[in-house]
Each structure stands twice: as C-alpha cells, then as structure tokens.
Design a protein around this motif. Structure first.
Motif, short mmCIF file in Angstrom:
data_model
loop_
_atom_site.label_atom_id
_atom_site.label_comp_id
_atom_site.label_asym_id
_atom_site.label_seq_id
_atom_site.Cartn_x
_atom_site.Cartn_y
_atom_site.Cartn_z
N GLU A 104 -6.30 15.44 -9.75
CA GLU A 104 -6.30 15.52 -8.28
C GLU A 104 -7.49 14.80 -7.65
OE1 GLU A 104 -5.55 19.26 -6.38
OE2 GLU A 104 -4.19 19.86 -7.99
N ALA A 105 -8.65 14.87 -8.30
CA ALA A 105 -9.84 14.22 -7.75
C ALA A 105 -9.64 12.70 -7.70
CB ALA A 105 -11.07 14.57 -8.57
N THR A 106 -9.05 12.15 -8.74
CA THR A 106 -8.78 10.72 -8.78
C THR A 106 -7.77 10.34 -7.71
OG1 THR A 106 -9.24 10.67 -11.15
CG2 THR A 106 -7.97 8.83 -10.25
N GLU A 107 -6.72 11.15 -7.60
CA GLU A 107 -5.70 10.88 -6.58
C GLU A 107 -6.31 10.91 -5.19
OE1 GLU A 107 -1.58 12.63 -4.72
OE2 GLU A 107 -3.33 13.87 -5.07
N ARG A 108 -7.12 11.94 -4.90
CA ARG A 108 -7.74 12.07 -3.58
C ARG A 108 -8.61 10.86 -3.26
NH1 ARG A 108 -8.25 17.47 -4.67
NH2 ARG A 108 -10.33 17.18 -5.50
N ALA A 109 -9.42 10.44 -4.22
CA ALA A 109 -10.32 9.31 -3.99
C ALA A 109 -9.52 8.03 -3.72
CB ALA A 109 -11.24 9.12 -5.19
N ARG A 110 -8.52 7.79 -4.55
CA ARG A 110 -7.72 6.57 -4.37
C ARG A 110 -6.90 6.63 -3.09
NH1 ARG A 110 -5.52 5.60 -10.53
NH2 ARG A 110 -7.55 5.19 -11.47
N MET B 75 0.82 -1.21 0.00
CA MET B 75 0.00 0.00 0.00
C MET B 75 0.85 1.26 0.00
SD MET B 75 -3.40 -0.93 2.19
CE MET B 75 -2.62 -1.84 3.52
N VAL B 76 1.98 1.24 0.69
CA VAL B 76 2.90 2.38 0.69
C VAL B 76 3.44 2.59 -0.73
CG1 VAL B 76 5.13 3.21 1.53
CG2 VAL B 76 3.46 2.29 3.14
N ASP B 77 3.78 1.49 -1.40
CA ASP B 77 4.23 1.58 -2.79
C ASP B 77 3.13 2.14 -3.70
OD1 ASP B 77 6.75 0.62 -2.14
OD2 ASP B 77 6.30 -1.44 -2.76
N ALA B 78 1.91 1.69 -3.48
CA ALA B 78 0.79 2.19 -4.27
C ALA B 78 0.58 3.68 -4.04
CB ALA B 78 -0.49 1.41 -3.93
N GLU B 79 0.76 4.12 -2.81
CA GLU B 79 0.64 5.55 -2.49
C GLU B 79 1.69 6.35 -3.25
OE1 GLU B 79 0.46 8.46 1.43
OE2 GLU B 79 1.30 6.45 1.63
N LYS B 80 2.93 5.87 -3.28
CA LYS B 80 3.99 6.55 -4.02
C LYS B 80 3.66 6.62 -5.51
CE LYS B 80 7.70 5.17 -0.90
NZ LYS B 80 8.88 4.29 -0.74
N THR B 81 3.15 5.53 -6.03
CA THR B 81 2.79 5.47 -7.45
C THR B 81 1.68 6.48 -7.77
OG1 THR B 81 3.43 3.15 -7.59
CG2 THR B 81 1.94 3.97 -9.29
N LEU B 82 0.69 6.58 -6.89
CA LEU B 82 -0.38 7.55 -7.08
C LEU B 82 0.17 8.98 -7.12
CD1 LEU B 82 -3.33 6.30 -4.87
CD2 LEU B 82 -3.37 6.70 -7.34
N ARG B 83 1.04 9.29 -6.19
CA ARG B 83 1.61 10.64 -6.14
C ARG B 83 2.45 10.93 -7.39
NH1 ARG B 83 0.12 12.73 -1.44
NH2 ARG B 83 -0.17 11.38 0.36
N LEU C 264 -6.96 4.12 0.15
CA LEU C 264 -5.68 3.52 0.55
C LEU C 264 -5.35 3.84 2.00
CD1 LEU C 264 -3.54 1.85 -0.85
CD2 LEU C 264 -2.44 3.95 -1.57
N GLU C 265 -5.58 5.08 2.41
CA GLU C 265 -5.31 5.47 3.79
C GLU C 265 -6.21 4.73 4.78
OE1 GLU C 265 -5.69 9.71 3.57
OE2 GLU C 265 -3.67 9.95 2.75
N ARG C 266 -7.47 4.53 4.42
CA ARG C 266 -8.37 3.76 5.29
C ARG C 266 -7.87 2.33 5.44
NH1 ARG C 266 -11.90 7.03 2.62
NH2 ARG C 266 -12.32 5.52 0.98
N ASP C 267 -7.46 1.71 4.32
CA ASP C 267 -6.94 0.35 4.38
C ASP C 267 -5.66 0.28 5.21
OD1 ASP C 267 -9.04 -0.48 2.80
OD2 ASP C 267 -7.84 -0.64 0.95
#
Length: 81
Positions: A31-37, A13-21, A41-44
């Motif tokens: 930005e809307a897509t990033e915020r939603a994803r 999930m940390v890797d996925a967060e980096k990829t999103l950014r 991810l943060e909840r998980d």
C-alpha cells in the motif's frame, strides 16, 4: 505539447493508475508503494488537465494555445474548488 499529445499522456497515466491498483490487489506491491506512486501520478494528471483546460480556453478566446505552459504541481494542487 499539443492537445492530442496531452490527451494521449492523460490516457497513459490513467492506464498506469489502473495497473497500480491491479498490482496492489494481486499483492505485487504494498500500500505504501501504491500511495506514493499514485500521489505522483495524480499530481501529473492534475497538471495535464489544467494545461488542457487553459489551452482550450486560450483557443476559445483568441489567445495562442501554444504559448500556454504547464504550471508547477504545487500551484495546480493548491487550487480551491
């Protein structure tokens, strides 16, 4: 899920967060897509960290870490510091 599996999931999930950014920075997503994803991810991540802490506490104090289950995201998200 054992401790190593939880830690592996957290790392994913940390890797996925980096990829999103990086995707936002490169213009691949808006930005809307990033915020939603990121929100999902943060909840998980919060659930995984909560599960890991509770499993470790159970083991430390003589409980059965295998009996500890993930709490609902709504419960974990409403904790007060």
């Amino acid at each position: 899920m054992d401790q190593q599996q939880i830690l592996a999931r957290i790392a994913e999930m940390v890797d996925a967060e980096k990829t999103l950014r990086e995707s936002l920075a490169s213009g691949a997503i808006d930005e809307a897509t990033e915020r939603a994803r990121l929100g999902a991810l943060e909840r998980d991540l919060d659930q995984c960290w909560d599960l890991l802490r509770r499993r470790r506490a159970a083991a430390e104090f003589g409980g059965d870490p295998g009996a500890v289950r993930a709490r609902p995201a709504a419960q974990v998200e409403n904790y007060q510091s």
